[in-house]
Write an enzyme that holds these catalytic residues in place. Structure first.
Site: not given
Ligand code: NAD
Length: 418
Positions: A107
């Protein structure tokens, strides 16, 4: 190994020791499995639009290289520190092993609020971060991907920067790229799509139909928005959604396509509605069939776990549930937990497909990508449920036990160098 500290790494450490107890892994072998192989910290100077110079701190942690290159996302967020990045790298290892991918976990991230950067500043930071990482990454060493605060465009800048230094195009250095620059069909949707697929499998086990079921989704970025859309497409009524700017709730069900259009246009949920505004602190505790935390870590602590009123907890985010909350959930058989390392594995599975396609320069259509994705998820889902039933443990313990055992077996078989 004192450099790894903070609440998120403590959570990964506690979870791991619980699994190590369960698997009866002793002293030195525990440390060998838990502690990351490498951690890199870099300074990324960026010229700001207003003439200032700002130095951002960046990190990359490579957990283990036993099964192949490391693989993992890059997070741009104010919370990023070495402990958070290390915890996410450790979770990636168990996730990749559970899905049967030939990777260790990694990461990376930069301590920055990406929403405060202009597009030019974001590009400069992305390019400088990748340039600083060039000595430590490579298509057979460590392959990056998107995570919170980064997206397809950032991956395209990473790939372009790496390629410029190699003197040739190296698409396989990152995954999650736009399709036009060597990305795969279906990667952008993969994590959210995988979440909805696994929710459907869980609902089948509970003998409940998807059509007419209710859901709440926290986080409306890549994962949350697509999970909400994929659930709505299966007939689920999405009652509540939130991001870091707004929270909306409607007991009759929200207009998910309308929310998606709004978020796509303005980049956030704020401004969508005045009537539907809801208290974000109460969102997760509302009654629903399917609860999808898809934002940040540690949103479900012990107190929140006791208040949950869902039937399926689909952990789309990494680490949304604390170890204390796990103890509460253990006493709540009414909640079917799909643990994070299974629930959000769709992203890294299709990243793996992207890497394979880039290496071979042979591209698949989206039907093939999705079919293969669902087959891998189905196999992991069944393995977790069977192991949980066999050992009388929770789904999280079962999932992590499978992942840790695969890494442990590979390390034992390869032996200890020199
Ligand atoms: P992103 O940046 O596209 O979206 C994150 C979202 O969370 C945004 O809408 C943001 O406004 C919101 N957010 C942030 N703080 C918040 C809070 N306190 N309350 C409510 N909403 C809040 O990120 P993503 O890629 O969608 O990732 C989200 C989660 O999924 C993370 O934990 C990430 O590690 C995990 N994840 C992502 C992927 C991927 O393919 N992108 C894969 C596996 C896991």
């Amino acid at each position: 190994m004192d450099i790894y500290s903070g609440p998120v790494f403590e959570m990964a450490r506690t979870q791991f020791h619980r699994i190590a107890d369960h698997l009866e892994i002793q002293g030195g072998e525990r440390d060998r499995l838990l502690y990351p192989k490498r951690a890199i910290a870099v300074a990324c100077p960026v010229n700001r639009d207003d003439g200032r110079l700002t130095v951002f701190q960046g990190f990359r942690v490579q957990h283990h290289l036993t099964l192949g290159p490391t693989k993992g996302g890059t997070r741009f967020a104010p919370s990023v520190d070495i402990g958070e990045v290390a915890a996410l790298a450790v979770w990636m290892s168990w996730k990749c092993a559970l899905a049967g991918l030939p990777y260790g976990g990694a990461k990376g991230g930069v301590t920055v609020d990406p929403y405060t950067l202009s597009r030019r500043e974001l590009e400069a930071l992305s390019r400088r971060y990748m340039q600083e990482m060039i000595p430590f990454v490579g298509p057979h060493t460590d392959v990056m991907a998107p995570d919170m605060g980064t997206n397809e465009q950032v991956m395209a800048w990473f790939m372009d920067t790496y390629s410029m230094y190699q003197g040739k195009t190296v698409t396989e250095i990152v995954t999650g790229k736009p399709v036009a620059t060597g990305g795969t069909l279906g990667r952008r949707e993969a994590t959210g799509r995988g979440v909805a697929y696994l929710v459907e499998r869980a609902m089948e086990r509970l003998d409940r139909p998807m059509a007419g079921a209710t859901a709440i989704v926290q986080g409306f970025g890549n994962v949350g928005a697509i999970a909400a859309a994929a659930l709505a497409a299966r007939g689920v009524r999405v009652l509540g959604v939130s991001d870091h700017t707004a929270c909306y709730f409607d007991a009759r069900g929200l207009d998910v396509p309308g929310l998606l259009r709004h978020a796509e246009t303005v980049g956030r949920l704020a401004g969508y509605s005045n009537e539907l505004i809801f208290d974000p602190a109460q969102l997760l505790a509302q009654p629903c069939d399917i609860l999808v935390p898809a934002a940040v870590e540690r949103v479900i602590d012990a107190a929140m776990a006791a208040r949950l009123q869902c039937r399926v907890l689909a952990e789309a985010a990494n680490g949304p549930t604390t170890p204390d909350a796990d103890e509460v959930l253990q006493t709540r058989p009414d909640i079917f937990v799909i643990p994070d390392i299974l629930c959000n594995a769709g992203g890294v599975i299709v990243s793996y497909f992207e890497w394979v396609q880039d290496l071979q320069q042979l591209f698949w259509d989206e039907v093939e990508v999705n079919d293969r994705l669902y087959r891998v998820l189905q196999k992991a889902f069944v393995a977790v449920l069977e192991r949980a039933a066999r050992d009388g443990v929770t789904h999280r313990t079962a999932a992590m036990a499978i992942g840790v055992t695969k890494v442990r077996d590979a390390k034992r078989t390869r032996g200890l160098f020199p």
